[in-house]
Design a protein around this motif. Structure first.
Motif, PDB file in Angstrom:
ATOM      1  N   TRP A  37      -2.338  10.275  37.133  1.00  0.00           N
ATOM      2  CA  TRP A  37      -3.452  10.568  36.221  1.00  0.00           C
ATOM      3  C   TRP A  37      -2.920  11.064  34.877  1.00  0.00           C
ATOM      4  O   TRP A  37      -3.290  10.592  33.812  1.00  0.00           O
ATOM      5  N   ARG A  38      -1.984  12.038  34.929  1.00  0.00           N
ATOM      6  CA  ARG A  38      -1.474  12.617  33.691  1.00  0.00           C
ATOM      7  C   ARG A  38      -0.732  11.567  32.871  1.00  0.00           C
ATOM      8  O   ARG A  38      -0.917  11.473  31.665  1.00  0.00           O
ATOM      9  N   GLU A  39       0.075  10.773  33.546  1.00  0.00           N
ATOM     10  CA  GLU A  39       0.865   9.787  32.800  1.00  0.00           C
ATOM     11  C   GLU A  39      -0.030   8.706  32.198  1.00  0.00           C
ATOM     12  O   GLU A  39       0.230   8.208  31.103  1.00  0.00           O
ATOM     13  N   PHE A  40      -1.093   8.367  32.908  1.00  0.00           N
ATOM     14  CA  PHE A  40      -2.042   7.388  32.369  1.00  0.00           C
ATOM     15  C   PHE A  40      -2.618   7.878  31.041  1.00  0.00           C
ATOM     16  O   PHE A  40      -2.652   7.152  30.046  1.00  0.00           O
ATOM     17  N   PHE A  41      -3.039   9.145  31.024  1.00  0.00           N
ATOM     18  CA  PHE A  41      -3.650   9.659  29.797  1.00  0.00           C
ATOM     19  C   PHE A  41      -2.612   9.940  28.713  1.00  0.00           C
ATOM     20  O   PHE A  41      -2.921   9.843  27.526  1.00  0.00           O
ATOM     21  N   ASP A  42      -1.384  10.261  29.121  1.00  0.00           N
ATOM     22  CA  ASP A  42      -0.319  10.350  28.118  1.00  0.00           C
ATOM     23  C   ASP A  42      -0.164   9.012  27.401  1.00  0.00           C
ATOM     24  O   ASP A  42      -0.036   8.958  26.176  1.00  0.00           O
ATOM     25  N   GLY A  43      -0.181   7.948  28.183  1.00  0.00           N
ATOM     26  CA  GLY A  43      -0.061   6.607  27.603  1.00  0.00           C
ATOM     27  C   GLY A  43      -1.223   6.282  26.683  1.00  0.00           C
ATOM     28  O   GLY A  43      -1.039   5.769  25.573  1.00  0.00           O
ATOM     29  N   CYS A  44      -2.445   6.598  27.132  1.00  0.00           N
ATOM     30  CA  CYS A  44      -3.633   6.369  26.288  1.00  0.00           C
ATOM     31  C   CYS A  44      -3.472   7.077  24.952  1.00  0.00           C
ATOM     32  O   CYS A  44      -3.710   6.504  23.889  1.00  0.00           O
ATOM     33  N   PHE A  45      -3.078   8.331  25.031  1.00  0.00           N
ATOM     34  CA  PHE A  45      -2.965   9.167  23.834  1.00  0.00           C
ATOM     35  C   PHE A  45      -1.926   8.577  22.880  1.00  0.00           C
ATOM     36  O   PHE A  45      -2.188   8.393  21.681  1.00  0.00           O
ATOM     37  N   ALA A  46      -0.752   8.231  23.410  1.00  0.00           N
ATOM     38  CA  ALA A  46       0.339   7.791  22.546  1.00  0.00           C
ATOM     39  C   ALA A  46       0.068   6.421  21.940  1.00  0.00           C
ATOM     40  O   ALA A  46       0.189   6.218  20.729  1.00  0.00           O
ATOM     41  N   ILE A  47      -0.328   5.483  22.779  1.00  0.00           N
ATOM     42  CA  ILE A  47      -0.502   4.118  22.271  1.00  0.00           C
ATOM     43  C   ILE A  47      -1.669   4.057  21.291  1.00  0.00           C
ATOM     44  O   ILE A  47      -1.569   3.449  20.220  1.00  0.00           O
ATOM     45  N   SER A  48      -2.776   4.706  21.634  1.00  0.00           N
ATOM     46  CA  SER A  48      -3.924   4.629  20.725  1.00  0.00           C
ATOM     47  C   SER A  48      -3.599   5.350  19.411  1.00  0.00           C
ATOM     48  O   SER A  48      -4.039   4.907  18.348  1.00  0.00           O
ATOM     49  N   SER A  49      -2.829   6.431  19.458  1.00  0.00           N
ATOM     50  CA  SER A  49      -2.472   7.116  18.214  1.00  0.00           C
ATOM     51  C   SER A  49      -1.639   6.208  17.308  1.00  0.00           C
ATOM     52  O   SER A  49      -1.899   6.110  16.102  1.00  0.00           O
ATOM     53  N   ALA A  50      -0.644   5.543  17.889  1.00  0.00           N
ATOM     54  CA  ALA A  50       0.210   4.676  17.070  1.00  0.00           C
ATOM     55  C   ALA A  50      -0.602   3.542  16.452  1.00  0.00           C
ATOM     56  O   ALA A  50      -0.474   3.234  15.257  1.00  0.00           O
ATOM     57  N   LEU A  51      -1.473   2.928  17.258  1.00  0.00           N
ATOM     58  CA  LEU A  51      -2.278   1.824  16.727  1.00  0.00           C
ATOM     59  C   LEU A  51      -3.266   2.315  15.667  1.00  0.00           C
ATOM     60  O   LEU A  51      -3.523   1.632  14.677  1.00  0.00           O
ATOM     61  N   LEU A  52      -3.818   3.525  15.885  1.00  0.00           N
ATOM     62  CA  LEU A  52      -4.736   4.080  14.881  1.00  0.00           C
ATOM     63  C   LEU A  52      -4.033   4.236  13.538  1.00  0.00           C
ATOM     64  O   LEU A  52      -4.585   3.879  12.490  1.00  0.00           O
ATOM     65  N   ALA A  53      -2.810   4.767  13.571  1.00  0.00           N
ATOM     66  CA  ALA A  53      -2.079   4.952  12.316  1.00  0.00           C
ATOM     67  C   ALA A  53      -1.910   3.615  11.608  1.00  0.00           C
ATOM     68  O   ALA A  53      -2.180   3.491  10.411  1.00  0.00           O
ATOM     69  N   ILE A  54      -1.494   2.603  12.366  1.00  0.00           N
ATOM     70  CA  ILE A  54      -1.247   1.295  11.742  1.00  0.00           C
ATOM     71  C   ILE A  54      -2.533   0.722  11.168  1.00  0.00           C
ATOM     72  O   ILE A  54      -2.575   0.247  10.024  1.00  0.00           O
ATOM     73  N   ILE A  55      -3.617   0.781  11.947  1.00  0.00           N
ATOM     74  CA  ILE A  55      -4.858   0.159  11.463  1.00  0.00           C
ATOM     75  C   ILE A  55      -5.434   0.925  10.277  1.00  0.00           C
ATOM     76  O   ILE A  55      -5.921   0.324   9.316  1.00  0.00           O
ATOM     77  N   LEU A  56      -5.369   2.258  10.326  1.00  0.00           N
ATOM     78  CA  LEU A  56      -5.918   3.020   9.192  1.00  0.00           C
ATOM     79  C   LEU A  56      -5.121   2.736   7.923  1.00  0.00           C
ATOM     80  O   LEU A  56      -5.695   2.573   6.836  1.00  0.00           O
ATOM     81  N   GLY A  57      -3.804   2.650   8.042  1.00  0.00           N
ATOM     82  CA  GLY A  57      -2.991   2.301   6.874  1.00  0.00           C
ATOM     83  C   GLY A  57      -3.313   0.908   6.369  1.00  0.00           C
ATOM     84  O   GLY A  57      -3.467   0.682   5.160  1.00  0.00           O
ATOM     85  N   ALA A  58      -3.426  -0.025   7.309  1.00  0.00           N
ATOM     86  CA  ALA A  58      -3.750  -1.395   6.916  1.00  0.00           C
ATOM     87  C   ALA A  58      -5.136  -1.462   6.274  1.00  0.00           C
ATOM     88  O   ALA A  58      -5.371  -2.241   5.352  1.00  0.00           O
ATOM     89  N   ALA A  59      -6.069  -0.631   6.746  1.00  0.00           N
ATOM     90  CA  ALA A  59      -7.422  -0.645   6.188  1.00  0.00           C
ATOM     91  C   ALA A  59      -7.395  -0.243   4.721  1.00  0.00           C
ATOM     92  O   ALA A  59      -8.022  -0.885   3.871  1.00  0.00           O
ATOM     93  N   LEU A  60      -6.646   0.805   4.418  1.00  0.00           N
ATOM     94  CA  LEU A  60      -6.554   1.231   3.021  1.00  0.00           C
ATOM     95  C   LEU A  60      -5.912   0.126   2.174  1.00  0.00           C
ATOM     96  O   LEU A  60      -6.359  -0.160   1.057  1.00  0.00           O
ATOM     97  N   ALA A  61      -4.869  -0.504   2.731  1.00  0.00           N
ATOM     98  CA  ALA A  61      -4.223  -1.585   1.995  1.00  0.00           C
ATOM     99  C   ALA A  61      -5.185  -2.753   1.767  1.00  0.00           C
ATOM    100  O   ALA A  61      -5.139  -3.402   0.723  1.00  0.00           O
ATOM    101  N   ASN A  62      -6.079  -2.997   2.725  1.00  0.00           N
ATOM    102  CA  ASN A  62      -7.088  -4.039   2.538  1.00  0.00           C
ATOM    103  C   ASN A  62      -7.988  -3.738   1.355  1.00  0.00           C
ATOM    104  O   ASN A  62      -8.360  -4.631   0.606  1.00  0.00           O
ATOM    105  N   VAL A  63      -8.365  -2.462   1.219  1.00  0.00           N
ATOM    106  CA  VAL A  63      -9.245  -2.082   0.116  1.00  0.00           C
ATOM    107  C   VAL A  63      -8.526  -2.299  -1.213  1.00  0.00           C
ATOM    108  O   VAL A  63      -9.118  -2.763  -2.189  1.00  0.00           O
ATOM    109  N   ILE A  64      -7.216  -1.990  -1.256  1.00  0.00           N
ATOM    110  CA  ILE A  64      -6.474  -2.173  -2.499  1.00  0.00           C
ATOM    111  C   ILE A  64      -6.292  -3.660  -2.811  1.00  0.00           C
ATOM    112  O   ILE A  64      -6.528  -4.102  -3.936  1.00  0.00           O
TER     113      ILE A  64
END
Lengths: 357, 453
Positions: free
Chosen positions: A115-142
């Motif tokens: 259970w713990r490792e599953f949620f560790d994975g959720c936390f880490a992977i979604s955080s990394a993807l969020l960073a990439i998409i949010l950065g890409a979103a700003l670049a899209n606006v520019i």
């Protein structure tokens, strides 16, 4: 009575300020998530990372929700156009926010390793993807989007990876934006974790910051150069108002503060430099775009500008009163909560937490 | 597939699923404040443990409420861009205010409430509980203001370019429809909280475990359940119905299955609407009651659907009719059940009455169904309009989001929420199984995630 132009400018910067607050505050939650899997050597380390952001991440995320609501209220045309045009990216962001939140919150609810490792994975992977998409979103606006006559557009996730007139959400330029965000938030989150923890974990996060710093400098320079390459008009405000050129100087200054303070062991000052770096990067982008909010790649006459997107004057002046009141109160909450949970995180090991060692 | 129907299904699905959590947290927040008040004033352990136990259940619900709530605000833009472009100047206001006035408040004090008990004084912790309650009820208010404007638009002017502009800030916030709907909706949330609490109490007594806690849960739950079930019918439901009959008469006719105008109109208790033949099959009806309920006179004429052009009829009359009847039928059951339970409680015979504990236990899902059915009545009744009388639903959806893309995200939400449901059931049933009184005060030195008490 505030004139229409001034009113538009005020709300442009208020929305920008909320988004800056979001990136600076939730940015370190995301960064903590990115390093969560590989910087922690034991279950105890992971608990420390989670506890360093535990009491505050939810409030930090509220800046995004409140900022989104304020955007809807002040610039409905931009909100409508951008959210429907970046449909897939935004919905994926929503899914990632859900997974990230559950990863943080539900991990400790069951004392079961899987259970713990599953949620560790959720936390880490979604955080990394969020960073990439949010950065890409700003670049899209520019970079701009192919706005139609009706001010709408729709972008697929990717097309031919070219930043031409018919781009996708991801192309070479926006991927650079995503990478800037990934590296910058990794540094930012590491510094925050370093502030909150002691011992070996603290030392590892500081070492990670110092190792990543050259990469952050390099990718920042690449992104600034490629921004001018993709949208020359980003320079217009800077040539009209040379005083704005202090912004990139401040970006570089705050960036160079990070390793200096890390070396002398002043992590708090290094973290502040990282906050300033993120702030100046975003302010620089907003200053370059102003008064455009979403440029068109097809015809600059179709740009969504402040004047085109702004709400009615009466609503906005009513909004100015409650917004000021509400944000002053909210800042009060933040000061209170961060004081309440100031200082280092300590976790008392319980027998079961040694299971992963 | 047609994109419009997919946009509608996605919003309906995500909002219906989302609202399973806030209806409990808003209702339970009030009951937790009651328990906290008892705990602080008497300092008895059973009250303290009970407040902590419900705080843990509250925490899990709150996390899922937040997780599933974030998509709601953003879907106005992603799936309904033409609608949000037209309305941002009006209902963008309450949505932004919800974030600024409620979410910051909730997020700041939730952590302190859930595990700050050791850091705060007794009354300090009471205030944390109270502020979380306040935040969740403020949030509800702004959402109701938003929906009420779509049901009954006020305080606006329509510009030639199709955008709505706000003309009165207080007019928007004090929309009479919003005040009625808010009272009715929050009452419904407390009913959910009260039924979940009393069902848990009944379960513990039936199982003969945690008996002291079970009795307390029943006392608080049944009393709150009775008070708020009664308030749901009178005055909030009654006033809301009268206001609806005045401003959305076609919707009222659809809810009641009244195809033709009638003096001394009957109320249909049971029956199946047959839209083609325009009648109710197998009706069990009571004459003249509908006229009386709406106009206070058994002879008054109630307008039937025949008075309205067919293109303005509610879009799905059978579903509207059933939603309304399920809500009203369950509401009646709530008053009966809680009335009998309160009577036995007063006579000191409830805790041994297994024949009554069983239906109390089994009734815990029913307020969720009633609240959902009530919202379906409001929202299906509004169709074919997005903004009643002003903007039709087909003119509000995003223009260039194709059916294929909408189906992709709809399926994604369904899959993700299926996983959430499993996790939720596992965690909440785990808490109820573990019961109150174990692992009492939060064992934390400096911060744990918000919901981990």
């Amino acid at each position: 009575m505030i004139g229409a132009d001034v009113m538009g400018t005020i709300w442009y910067w208020l929305v920008a300020a909320m988004l800056v607050a979001y990136v600076v505050l939730d940015g370190f939650d995301i960064g903590a998530g990115i390093i969560h899997l590989f910087i922690a050597k034991s279950d105890l380390d992971r608990q420390m990372i989670l506890r360093s952001i535990g009491p505050v991440w939810d409030g930090n995320e509220v800046w995004l929700i409140a900022g989104g609501g304020t955007l809807y209220f002040a610039f409905p045309l931009l909100y409508a156009s951008a959210f429907s045009g970046f449909y897939l990216a935004f919905i994926i962001v929503l899914w990632l926010l859900i997974l990230r939140g559950l990863g943080i919150e539900l991990r400790m609810h069951l004392d079961v390793r899987v259970w713990r490792e599953f949620f560790d994975g959720c936390f880490a992977i979604s955080s990394a993807l969020l960073a990439i998409i949010l950065g890409a979103a700003l670049a899209n606006v520019i970079r701009g989007v192919p706005l139609g006559d009706d001010s709408y557009f729709f972008l697929p996730l990717w097309t031919n990876w070219q930043a031409g007139p018919n781009p996708g959400i991801l192309d070479w330029y926006t991927v650079i934006g995503g990478l800037v965000a990934l590296v910058a938030l990794t540094v930012h989150g590491s510094l925050f974790v370093a502030l909150k923890v002691e011992g070996a974990l603290h030392d590892r996060t500081v070492r990670l910051v110092r190792a990543l710093w050259p990469a952050l400098v390099a990718i920042t320079i690449v992104s600034l150069v490629s921004t001018v390459w993709v949208r020359r008009s980003m320079l217009e405000n800077y040539t009209h108002y040379p005083v704005a050129l202090t912004i990139p100087v401040l970006v570089m200054a705050s960036l160079s503060g990070i390793p200096v303070y890390c070396r002398s062991g002043r992590v708090r000052a290094a973290f502040r430099c990282s906050c300033l770096y993120l702030t100046f990067m975003l302010v620089g982008a907003a200053a370059g775009l102003y008064p455009t909010m979403l440029p068109s790649t097809t015809d600059s006459a179709r740009d969504i500008t402040i004047a085109r997107a702004i709400s009615g004057r009466y609503a906005l002046s009513a909004g100015l009163s409650w917004w000021t009141l509400g944000i002053v109160i909210a800042i009060g909450y933040f000061v209170f909560v961060y004081r309440m949970f100031a200082g280092k995180v300590r976790v008392t090991p319980s027998p079961s937490t040694d299971a992963t060692n | 597939m047609d994109a419009l129907i997919l946009h509608r299904i996605q919003f309906a699905f995500t909002i219906t699923y989302h609202y399973l959590f806030p209806q409990l947290t808003m209702g339970m927040a009030l009951l937790i404040v009651v328990l906290k008040t008892l705990a602080v004033r008497t300092n008895r352990r059973v009250y303290h443990d009970s407040a902590r136990f419900w705080a843990r259940i509250f925490g899990v619900n709150f996390v899922l409420g937040v997780a599933t709530g974030v998509p709601m605000e953003f879907q106005f833009g992603t799936n309904w861009s033409q609608f949000s472009r037209a309305t941002g100047g009006v209902i963008g206001q309450p949505l932004a205010m919800e974030g600024v006035f409620s979410f910051f408040l909730e997020s700041a004090f939730l952590g302190l409430f859930l595990y700050g008990e050791r850091r705060l004084s007794k009354w300090g912790h009471w205030w944390a509980a109270f502020l979380v309650f306040l935040g969740s009820w403020i949030s509800g208010f702004f959402i109701i203001v938003t929906d009420a404007w779509m049901q009954h638009p006020v305080a606006y002017s329509l510009l030639p370019n199709g955008r709505f502009e706000l003309t009165s800030f207080t007019g928007l916030l004090l929309n009479p429809w919003a005040l009625l709907q808010y009272a009715h909706n929050m009452g419904g949330a407390v009913v959910t909280g009260a039924f979940v609490m009393s069902a848990t109490g009944a379960f513990y007594l039936l199982e003969d475990r945690f008996v002291d806690y079970g009795r307390l849960f029943l006392r608080v739950g049944v009393t709150a359940g009775l008070i708020f079930s009664v308030l749901q019918i009178f005055p909030t439901g009654d006033l809301h119905g009268k206001y609806l009959a005045k401003h959305q008469p076609a919707v009222m006719a659809g809810m009641e299955g009244l195809f033709k105008s009638e003096r001394g109109a009957p109320i249909v208790l049971v029956g199946q609407p047959d839209e083609e033949r325009q009648r109710i099959d197998n009706p069990i009806a009571v004459n003249r009651v509908l006229s009386f309920l709406i106009y206070g006179s058994t002879a008054a004429e109630v307008k039937g659907l025949n008075e309205f052009p067919k293109e303005n009829w509610p879009a799905n009359i059978p579903l509207l009719y059933y939603s309304y009847h399920i809500m009203a039928g369950l509401g009646t059951w709530f008053v009966l059940l809680m009335g009998v339970a309160e009577l036995l409680l007063w006579r000191d015979r409830l805790f041994g009455a297994r024949w009554l504990l069983w239906p109390i236990f089994l009734s815990f899902p029913l307020p969720y169904i009633a609240n959902t059915a009530g919202w379906m009545t409001a929202e299906i009744g509004r169709q074919p309009w997005l903004i009643y009388g002003l903007l039709r639903t087909e003119h509000g959806a995003s223009k260039y989001v194709s059916g294929g893309n909408a189906l992709f995200t709809l399926l994604g939400f369904m899959g993700l929420y299926a996983v959430l449901s499993l996790l939720f059931v596992l965690l909440v049933f785990g808490e109820i199984h573990r019961g109150p009184g174990i692992g009492s005060a939060a064992d934390v030195e400096s911060g744990v995630p918000v919901s981990n008490a």
